[in-house]
Scaffold this motif. Structure first.
Motif, short mmCIF file in Angstrom:
data_model
loop_
_atom_site.label_atom_id
_atom_site.label_comp_id
_atom_site.label_asym_id
_atom_site.label_seq_id
_atom_site.Cartn_x
_atom_site.Cartn_y
_atom_site.Cartn_z
N PHE A 108 0.92 -1.20 0.03
CA PHE A 108 -0.04 0.00 0.05
C PHE A 108 0.82 1.26 0.03
CE2 PHE A 108 -2.97 -3.39 1.32
CZ PHE A 108 -4.38 -2.79 0.98
N GLU A 109 2.24 1.00 -0.11
CA GLU A 109 3.25 2.23 -0.01
C GLU A 109 2.94 3.21 -1.12
OE1 GLU A 109 4.94 3.60 2.40
OE2 GLU A 109 4.24 1.75 3.65
N GLY A 110 2.54 4.52 -1.20
CA GLY A 110 2.22 5.34 -2.05
C GLY A 110 0.90 5.33 -2.70
N ASP A 113 -1.56 8.48 -3.34
CA ASP A 113 -1.09 9.52 -4.49
C ASP A 113 -1.14 8.35 -5.97
OD1 ASP A 113 -0.79 11.49 -2.98
OD2 ASP A 113 1.37 10.77 -2.63
N ARG A 114 -1.50 7.17 -5.81
CA ARG A 114 -1.52 6.41 -6.96
C ARG A 114 -2.65 6.80 -7.68
NH1 ARG A 114 -0.42 1.75 -4.87
NH2 ARG A 114 1.73 1.97 -5.37
N LYS A 115 -2.38 6.87 -9.04
CA LYS A 115 -3.37 7.49 -10.05
C LYS A 115 -4.36 5.98 -10.30
CE LYS A 115 -4.13 8.68 -14.89
NZ LYS A 115 -3.62 9.05 -16.16
N ILE A 116 -5.64 6.31 -9.90
CA ILE A 116 -6.77 5.55 -10.24
C ILE A 116 -7.60 5.96 -11.32
CG2 ILE A 116 -8.59 4.07 -9.37
CD1 ILE A 116 -6.00 3.35 -7.74
N THR A 117 -7.84 4.91 -12.20
CA THR A 117 -8.78 5.43 -13.33
C THR A 117 -9.92 4.19 -13.52
OG1 THR A 117 -7.53 4.47 -14.97
CG2 THR A 117 -7.12 6.68 -14.80
N ILE A 118 -11.05 4.67 -13.61
CA ILE A 118 -12.22 3.61 -13.97
C ILE A 118 -13.08 4.03 -14.99
CG2 ILE A 118 -14.22 2.66 -12.78
CD1 ILE A 118 -13.24 3.67 -10.25
N PRO A 119 -12.79 3.13 -16.16
CA PRO A 119 -13.54 3.43 -17.49
C PRO A 119 -15.03 3.38 -17.34
CG PRO A 119 -12.36 1.28 -17.58
CD PRO A 119 -12.31 1.88 -16.21
N ILE A 120 -15.73 4.44 -17.91
CA ILE A 120 -17.20 4.64 -18.18
C ILE A 120 -17.39 4.12 -19.73
CG2 ILE A 120 -19.37 5.90 -17.91
CD1 ILE A 120 -17.51 7.73 -15.82
N PRO A 121 -17.56 2.81 -19.82
CA PRO A 121 -17.74 2.49 -21.26
C PRO A 121 -18.88 2.99 -22.12
CG PRO A 121 -17.67 0.61 -19.76
CD PRO A 121 -17.84 1.80 -18.88
N GLU A 122 -20.02 3.38 -21.60
CA GLU A 122 -21.19 3.82 -22.17
C GLU A 122 -20.72 5.18 -22.97
OE1 GLU A 122 -21.70 3.64 -18.45
OE2 GLU A 122 -21.89 1.52 -18.92
N ASN A 123 -20.08 5.93 -22.58
CA ASN A 123 -19.80 7.23 -23.22
C ASN A 123 -18.24 7.68 -23.35
OD1 ASN A 123 -19.01 7.84 -20.47
ND2 ASN A 123 -20.74 9.02 -20.13
N ASN A 130 -7.07 10.04 -7.13
CA ASN A 130 -5.78 9.27 -6.56
C ASN A 130 -6.30 8.17 -5.69
OD1 ASN A 130 -6.30 10.56 -4.01
ND2 ASN A 130 -5.17 12.45 -4.58
N GLY A 131 -5.52 7.54 -5.10
CA GLY A 131 -5.74 6.51 -4.27
C GLY A 131 -6.64 6.66 -3.06
N LEU A 132 -6.54 7.84 -2.27
CA LEU A 132 -7.15 8.31 -1.20
C LEU A 132 -8.48 8.85 -1.77
CD1 LEU A 132 -7.47 9.10 1.46
CD2 LEU A 132 -6.56 11.39 1.02
N GLN A 133 -8.67 9.54 -2.75
CA GLN A 133 -9.89 9.98 -3.30
C GLN A 133 -10.76 8.73 -3.82
OE1 GLN A 133 -8.10 12.31 -6.47
NE2 GLN A 133 -8.77 14.29 -5.20
#
Length: 181
Positions: A108-110, A113-123, A130-133
Motif C-alpha cells: 500500500f506504500e504510495g 497518490d496512486r492514479k486510479i482510473t475507472i472507465p465508463i464504457p457507455e460514453n 488518486n488512491g485516497l480519493q
C-alpha cells in the motif's frame, strides 16, 4: 497510530465482511426455523429495480477486493458470479477476506497518490482520482451501500438482526466506565 491507506481499507473491509457473513448465518437459521426456502432470501430484493441479496453480497465483495487491488497497483482477482446459496455467498465472503488479508501493508506504500482510473464504457469517459480519493469517495461508499442493502434485505424478510449484528466488530471497544471517586 499513523493512519494509512492499508489500515483504512483492510480494517474496514475485513470486519464488515465478517459481519455480513454472520448475518447470512442468521438468515440461514431464520429459513430453517420457519421451514422456508433459503433460496427465497438469496433471491430477495428490496425493490423490483434493485439487485438481489446474492448480487448485493457479490458487489460488496467486489468493491473490497477491487479497491484493495487498485490502490496497490494490481489487477483485481476475478471471481465467478455464480453463487446460488447462502453457503456459497459465505464462501465468496471468505475468499474475499482471504484476498484482502493476503495483501501486505508494504504493498500500500504510495497508495494515497496512486492514479486510479475507472472507465465508463457507455460514453468513452473515465473517473480519474488518486488512491485516497478513490477509497474515500468511491470504494468505501459503494462497499457500505451493498453491505447495508444486504442487511436490509434480510431484515425486511423477517431475519432477526439489528445494529449489533451489522456493527458486530465494535464490541471490542466496549469498556467499563471508570467510576468517579
Amino acid at each position: 497510530m499513523k493512519i494509512t491507506i492499508h489500515s483504512i481499507a483492510t480494517e474496514t473491509f475485513v470486519p464488515m465482511l465478517r459481519s455480513l457473513s454472520n448475518i447470512l448465518d442468521k438468515g440461514a437459521e431464520h429459513a430453517r426455523s420457519n421451514n422456508s426456502d433459503p433460496a427465497a432470501l438469496v433471491n430477495a430484493r428490496l425493490a423490483p429495480d434493485m439487485y438481489t441479496l446474492a448480487q448485493q453480497v457479490r458487489l460488496a465483495c467486489n468493491h473490497a477486493k477491487d479497491a484493495t487491488a487498485r490502490v496497490t497497483g494490481k489487477e483485481p482477482p476475478q471471481f465467478e458470479d455464480s453463487e446460488q446459496t447462502l453457503e456459497e455467498l459465505k464462501a465468496r465472503i471468505a475468499k474475499t477476506i482471504g484476498y484482502v488479508d493476503s495483501v501486505r501493508a508494504a504493498a500500500f506504500e504510495g497508495a494515497e497518490d496512486r492514479k486510479i482510473t475507472i472507465p465508463i464504457p457507455e460514453n468513452d469517459m473515465e473517473f480519474e482520482m488518486n488512491g485516497l480519493q478513490f477509497l474515500r469517495d468511491w470504494a468505501l461508499p459503494h462497499f457500505y451501500f451493498h453491505v447495508v442493502t444486504a442487511y436490509d434485505i434480510l431484515r425486511h424478510n423477517g431475519v432477526d438482526i439489528g445494529k449489533r449484528d451489522y456493527l458486530s466488530h465494535v464490541g471490542g471497544y466496549i469498556r467499563q466506565r471508570n467510576s468517579p471517586a
